[in-house]
Design an enzyme around this catalytic site. Structure first.
Site, PDB file in Angstrom:
ATOM      1  N   SER A  79     -10.681  -0.377   6.812  1.00 59.52           N
ATOM      2  CA  SER A  79      -9.752  -0.256   5.571  1.00 59.52           C
ATOM      3  C   SER A  79      -9.055  -1.610   5.088  1.00 59.52           C
ATOM      4  CB  SER A  79      -8.718   1.097   5.388  1.00 59.52           C
ATOM      5  OG  SER A  79      -9.605   2.015   5.332  1.00 59.52           O
ATOM      6  N   SER A 130      -9.941   1.896   2.568  1.00 65.66           N
ATOM      7  CA  SER A 130      -9.148   2.798   2.025  1.00 65.66           C
ATOM      8  C   SER A 130      -7.984   2.036   1.053  1.00 65.66           C
ATOM      9  CB  SER A 130      -8.256   4.082   2.461  1.00 65.66           C
ATOM     10  OG  SER A 130      -7.415   3.383   3.574  1.00 65.66           O
ATOM     11  N   LYS A 143       0.684  -1.225  -0.027  1.00 67.59           N
ATOM     12  CA  LYS A 143      -0.024   0.134  -0.004  1.00 67.59           C
ATOM     13  C   LYS A 143       0.742   1.213   0.121  1.00 67.59           C
ATOM     14  CE  LYS A 143      -3.804   2.109   2.593  1.00 67.59           C
ATOM     15  NZ  LYS A 143      -4.968   2.023   3.664  1.00 67.59           N
TER      16      LYS A 143
HETATM   17  N1  GLN Z   1     -13.639   4.657   5.967  1.00 62.85           N
HETATM   18  C1  GLN Z   1     -13.127   4.861   7.280  1.00 62.85           C
HETATM   19  C2  GLN Z   1     -12.699   6.242   7.056  1.00 62.85           C
HETATM   20  O1  GLN Z   1     -12.650   6.984   5.863  1.00 62.85           O
HETATM   21  C3  GLN Z   1     -11.682   4.125   7.550  1.00 62.85           C
HETATM   22  C4  GLN Z   1     -10.475   4.446   6.636  1.00 62.85           C
HETATM   23  C5  GLN Z   1      -9.418   3.587   7.193  1.00 62.85           C
HETATM   24  O2  GLN Z   1      -9.721   2.546   8.029  1.00 62.85           O
HETATM   25  N2  GLN Z   1      -8.134   3.891   6.943  1.00 62.85           N
HETATM   26  O3  GLN Z   1     -11.966   6.812   7.921  1.00 62.85           O
END
Ligand code: GLN
Length: 484
Positions: free
Chosen positions: A175, A151, A76
């Site tokens: 995410s 994400s 990532k």
């Molecule tokens: N969807 C959540 C957010 O937008 C979690 C994102 C994540 O776990 N990085 O904060």
């Protein structure tokens, strides 16, 4: 090579059935062919990856091979990787070449795994659909009109379409698990503090945690074996004995007490997803587990608490992007203040700005008690709910996401609908617990994920339960059409 598990790939490298150079080339060719439609990678550097593969082959030749030596892994783009562009999905870091390795990257490099490239992600890991990336949206390999989740959507698409045998992700509120659910593979968020955050670009430091994304629980365990361990460079890294996660996968699950929180099956859960989850639970009963009703009464407060705490930490973490030290700087400006304003205005996308605004607001002197302090108290209540639940059960199960993958653009104009995607994942981040998502079925050819939540440091328990399920089902082995 396409569908082999990490263990099988490792054995084939050991037996010299193919080399790491051949294996890496195989996956780079797949990236070349399929990435234009998926947009899963931000950076691919064939020369760098191949040079790493050559080195890995030398290690193997010299008899210095460990399990993942020579295996290409997609990383990532939140992990700083020396000499590689590390963008975090943002214009702010579009041209940032990291001068050092994050601990996660260092650990993979150290055992001779190959960096296959840096995967696309929501900007600064904020999102549930991978539509906030400065480098464009990622497509779901099961249906190119749908989102892969976020994400860690680039890593998700890469694993689901077999552009890489495995990938890394990070999970601040879901995410790893939500994209694993939407793309049909296995993903694990470890106990907070188990994997070092050093060099992992910070979003919300008290919640961020890196973990593996791969086809099976066994593959995730093998990756976790590499990723965990105390790191003095991260003050929240836990100083405890390193476990071996791949040693306990085959334990029988007779009598395992599975807690089912009633709150996970109330409003907000798609009824077809519910059926798939219930079927998976029946399968667990057949395998000897016991289903126990439990309650997590404060779960409905998880999203509101998270959307105070995460933006608060983000607003502080992201203050470093000021155009002075590194990253983007606006071209024309009058004075220092003007430079700050324009740099941040031009360098950040809308979702990131929204979070910075919320975060700055909830931390401001007049509102701190009403919002931030309140959210921290709720966080404690949520943690206590889990503590009580684990007096009655060994692991907790439920859906990973409220629905299957949704259409691109569908929730983009409605941040609250987007935030609801993490309704089943966020509470575990707030409590610091380990949790994973495994494929459990399909609805109209789109995958559904089952979530397994463990008590602190009980990764082995959830990996064991996931592995036994995967030995008796084949949902995790299905792959999207048109990727062969
Ligand atoms: N969807 C959540 C957010 O937008 C979690 C994102 C994540 O776990 N990085 O904060």
């Amino acid at each position: 090579m396409l569908n082999l598990s990490l263990k099988k790939l490792s054995q084939a490298l050991e037996k010299k059935e193919f080399t790491s150079v051949e294996l890496t080339q195989f996956f780079l060719n797949r990236v070349k062919k399929l990435n234009p439609s998926l947009n899963a990678f931000i950076t691919v550097d064939e020369a760098k990856s191949m040079a790493m593969a050559e080195k890995s082959d030398q290690l193997i030749q010299a008899g210095k091979k460990t399990m993942l030596t020579g295996i290409p892994i997609a990383q990532k783009d939140i992990f700083c990787s020396e000499g590689w562009k590390t963008t975090c999905g943002s214009k702010m870091l579009e041209n940032f070449i990291s001068p050092y390795d994050s601990t996660v990257i260092h650990k993979f490099n150290d055992i001779g795994a190959v960096n296959l490239g840096k995967t696309n992600m929501d900007e600064f890991a904020m999102g549930s659909s991978n539509e906030t990336s400065y480098f464009g949206p990622v497509r779901n390999p099961w249906d190119l009109n749908c989102v892969p989740g976020g994400s860690s959507g680039g890593s998700a698409a890469a694993v689901a379409a077999r552009l890489a045998p495995a990938a890394t992700g990070t999970d601040t509120g879901g995410s790893i698990r939500q994209p694993a659910s939407l793309c049909g593979f296995t993903g694990l968020k470890p106990t907070y503090g188990l994997v070092s955050r050093y060099g992992m670009i910070a979003f919300a430091s008290s919640l961020d945690q890196a973990g593996p994304m791969a086809i099976s629980a066994e593959d995730c365990a093998l990756m976790l074996d590499v990723m965990t361990g105390h790191d003095e460079k991260d003050s929240t890294s836990l100083d405890r004995k390193k476990e071996n996660y791949s040693n306990f996968l085959d334990k029988k699950i007779d009598g395992l007490r599975i807690g089912i929180p009633k709150e996970f099956f109330e409003d907000g859960l798609n009824s077809d997803v519910q059926k798939v989850i219930q079927e998976a639970l029946r399968q667990y009963e057949k395998l000897g587990a016991k289903i126990i009703d439990i309650s997590l009464p404060n779960n409905h407060l998880a999203i509101p608490a998270y959307y105070v705490i995460a933006p608060a930490e983000a607003s502080s973490n992201l203050s470093r992007y000021d155009g002075v030290r590194y990253g983007y700087r606006t071209k024309e400006y009058d004075d220092l203040m003007d430079m700050y304003f324009k740099t941040r205005q031009e360098g950040f996308g809308d979702e990131v700005k929204r979070r910075i605004l919320i975060g700055t607001y909830v931390l401001s002197a007049g509102y701190f008690d009403a919002y931030y302090l309140k959210a921290q108290k709720i966080r404690r209540l949520i943690s206590n709910d889990f503590k009580l639940a684990y007096e009655k059960c060994d692991i907790i199960m439920g859906p990973s996401a409220p629905s299957v993958a949704f259409k691109s653009g569908e929730k983009q104009e409605d941040p609250l609908a987007m935030y609801m995607q993490d309704i089943f994942t966020i509470s575990t981040n707030l409590a610091g617990l380990p949790a994973m998502s495994i494929p459990a079925g399909f609805i109209n050819e789109l995958p559904v994920g089952l979530q397994l939540i463990g008590n602190h440091f009980e990764e082995t328990k959830i990996l064991n339960a996931a592995h036994i399920y995967q030995k008796n089902t084949d949902w995790h082995l299905k792959s999207p059409k048109g990727i062969d």
